[in-house]
Scaffold this motif. Structure first.
Motif, PDB file in Angstrom:
ATOM      1  N   GLY A  54      10.276  -0.727  -8.592  1.00 41.99           N
ATOM      2  CA  GLY A  54       8.920  -0.670  -9.040  1.00 41.99           C
ATOM      3  C   GLY A  54       8.508   0.951  -8.971  1.00 41.99           C
ATOM      4  O   GLY A  54       9.268   1.729  -8.429  1.00 41.99           O
ATOM      5  N   GLY A  55       7.506   1.296  -9.419  1.00 42.28           N
ATOM      6  CA  GLY A  55       6.949   2.620  -9.452  1.00 42.28           C
ATOM      7  C   GLY A  55       7.699   3.533 -10.436  1.00 42.28           C
ATOM      8  O   GLY A  55       8.455   3.014 -11.330  1.00 42.28           O
ATOM      9  N   LYS A  56       7.678   4.937 -10.024  1.00 41.20           N
ATOM     10  CA  LYS A  56       8.254   5.789 -10.992  1.00 41.20           C
ATOM     11  C   LYS A  56       9.088   6.820 -10.276  1.00 41.20           C
ATOM     12  O   LYS A  56       9.335   6.435  -9.023  1.00 41.20           O
TER      13      LYS A  56
ATOM     14  N   LYS B 201      -4.057   1.236  -3.920  1.00 42.66           N
ATOM     15  CA  LYS B 201      -4.264   2.410  -4.943  1.00 42.66           C
ATOM     16  C   LYS B 201      -4.063   3.700  -4.163  1.00 42.66           C
ATOM     17  O   LYS B 201      -3.320   4.622  -4.920  1.00 42.66           O
TER      18      LYS B 201
ATOM     19  N   GLN C 271      -0.022   4.576  -3.906  1.00 42.84           N
ATOM     20  CA  GLN C 271       0.775   4.688  -5.258  1.00 42.84           C
ATOM     21  C   GLN C 271       2.059   5.393  -4.974  1.00 42.84           C
ATOM     22  O   GLN C 271       1.860   6.459  -4.483  1.00 42.84           O
ATOM     23  N   ASN C 272       3.170   4.871  -5.438  1.00 44.88           N
ATOM     24  CA  ASN C 272       4.537   5.757  -5.198  1.00 44.88           C
ATOM     25  C   ASN C 272       5.015   5.626  -4.034  1.00 44.88           C
ATOM     26  O   ASN C 272       6.054   6.429  -3.598  1.00 44.88           O
TER      27      ASN C 272
ATOM     28  N   ARG D 285       6.374  -3.255  -8.301  1.00 44.13           N
ATOM     29  CA  ARG D 285       5.856  -2.814  -9.705  1.00 44.13           C
ATOM     30  C   ARG D 285       4.591  -2.955 -10.135  1.00 44.13           C
ATOM     31  O   ARG D 285       4.039  -1.971 -10.649  1.00 44.13           O
TER      32      ARG D 285
ATOM     33  N   TYR E  87       1.783  -2.883  -8.295  1.00 45.94           N
ATOM     34  CA  TYR E  87       1.233  -1.963  -7.485  1.00 45.94           C
ATOM     35  C   TYR E  87       1.431  -0.659  -7.424  1.00 45.94           C
ATOM     36  O   TYR E  87       1.056   0.146  -6.545  1.00 45.94           O
ATOM     37  N   GLN E  88       2.491  -0.137  -8.479  1.00 47.12           N
ATOM     38  CA  GLN E  88       3.124   1.109  -8.325  1.00 47.12           C
ATOM     39  C   GLN E  88       3.343   1.538  -7.051  1.00 47.12           C
ATOM     40  O   GLN E  88       3.284   2.718  -6.523  1.00 47.12           O
TER      41      GLN E  88
ATOM     42  N   LYS F 271       7.313   1.360  -4.547  1.00 50.32           N
ATOM     43  CA  LYS F 271       8.771   1.363  -4.672  1.00 50.32           C
ATOM     44  C   LYS F 271       9.321   0.742  -3.496  1.00 50.32           C
ATOM     45  O   LYS F 271       9.106   1.080  -2.125  1.00 50.32           O
TER      46      LYS F 271
END
Length: 346
Positions: A146-148, A236, A239-240, A255, A257-258, A260
């Motif tokens: 998940g996430g970036k 929120k 995130q990350n 993934r 809720y952004q 990892k």
């Protein structure tokens, strides 16, 4: 007694003295076809038999069926699903069932042989995950979910080769689900899709009760939408953020809720090596995490030991594979998970 045949005449003659003062017409004692076919009336009102494989699938199925269908669970809550071996009782239950509801995505590996043994040609099988694109299951903790912002592919978790004694190219641990990560029920929006699939399957199997199934599903889906909003708003600010779990159960939630997720093993039965421990410690340092996440019904000794050595907190995250047979439990457990994540991320 005009119009009576001989048998009716004899019966009426015997009963006439008993019925004289009641006003009953003795000619009415012959049952009509509708009155004599009570078994047909019972059959038309008979509940269909539905078997759900394990807890989250049961919770969604029971929510949709309510009391309109007879819903049973195949695998007792708290029993490890990933390598479950079916029993003669399971075969008998499926042989008697009208509908089987499974999660799909390879988690019920025992089903193929069990269905053959049950020899139930009338059985309708509902795949609750139909139409859901699965994430590939990960192997070692160096892969995030998940996430970036990672050198790894979060949407498609490729298996990385590790020297744990397996042949080159084989995934770490006992096995990996070939159809992808099956834990879709831990994403409230994917849970909605599963409820819709179950609803449609029950309607097809029992169209007479379609209004009930649709109404029950709509009410449950509305609650899932509200739960998704709760997760979205609460997480929120985080995130990350990375969280480390023992078992790779939360990539869909991550993934959505952004976040990892870092997982120590793909499935709970994986045998851990010293390298697994070292990679977990390195991940803790790399992502500067302040907590580790354990799981009910899973041996969390590794995480407990690492947490103690590194002065980290341990928090529980519920994968919904154990718990009461109550559709409301899904929301109780998920709201608890949300509160746990928020507490750990602060």
């Amino acid at each position: 007694m005009v119009g009576l045949n001989l048998r009716q005449f004899v019966i009426a003659s015997l009963l006439l003295p008993l019925m004289a003062g009641t006003g009953c017409d003795p000619t009415s004692i012959t049952a009509t076809p509708e009155q004599s076919s009570g078994s047909q009336t019972t059959a038309s009102n008979q509940q269909i038999r539905v078997v759900a494989t394990f807890l989250p699938v049961y919770l969604f199925t029971k929510a949709v069926a309510g009391d309109t269908a007879e819903v049973d669970i195949l695998i007792k809550p708290g029993t490890e699903v990933h390598e479950y071996q079916s029993t003669p009782a399971d075969v008998q239950a499926i042989a008697r069932a009208d509908v089987l509801v499974k999660n799909g995505l390879g988690i019920e590996e025992f089903l193929e042989g069990t269905l053959k043994s049950a020899e139930n040609p009338k059985l309708k099988v509902i795949d609750a995950s139909a139409g859901i694109e699965p994430l590939k299951e990960i192997s070692p903790v160096v892969v995030t979910s998940g996430g970036k912002a990672s050198n790894h592919d979060h949407d498609h978790h490729d298996h990385h080769e590790h020297d744990h004694g397996e042949a080159a190219g084989e995934p770490k641990g006992a096995h990996v689900h070939a159809d992808g990560n099956p834990h879709v029920w831990l994403d409230p929006l994917l849970a909605k899709k599963q409820v819709e699939n179950i609803r449609d399957g029950l309607v097809a199997a029992d169209p007479a009760n379609e209004p009930v199934y649709r109404a029950n599903a709509a009410a449950y889906i509305q609650r899932l939408s509200k739960l998704d909003s709760q997760f979205e708003q609460t997480l929120k600010p985080y995130q990350n953020r990375t969280f480390i779990t023992f078992h790779d159960a939360f990539p869909y939630l991550a993934r959505r809720y952004q976040l990892k997720q870092e997982a120590v093993v793909a499935i709970p039965e994986d045998q851990l090596s010293p390298r697994d421990v070292q990679e977990t410690i390195e991940a803790v340092k790399r992502f500067n995490v302040k907590a580790l996440f354990s799981e009910p019904g899973v041996d969390n000794k590794l995480l407990v030991g690492i947490a103690k050595d590194m002065n980290l907190k341990i928090y529980p995250l519920d994968s919904l594979e154990s718990g009461p047979l109550d559709p409301d439990y899904y929301f109780t457990a998920m709201e608890s998970n949300l509160k746990t994540l928020e507490t750990a991320f602060r």
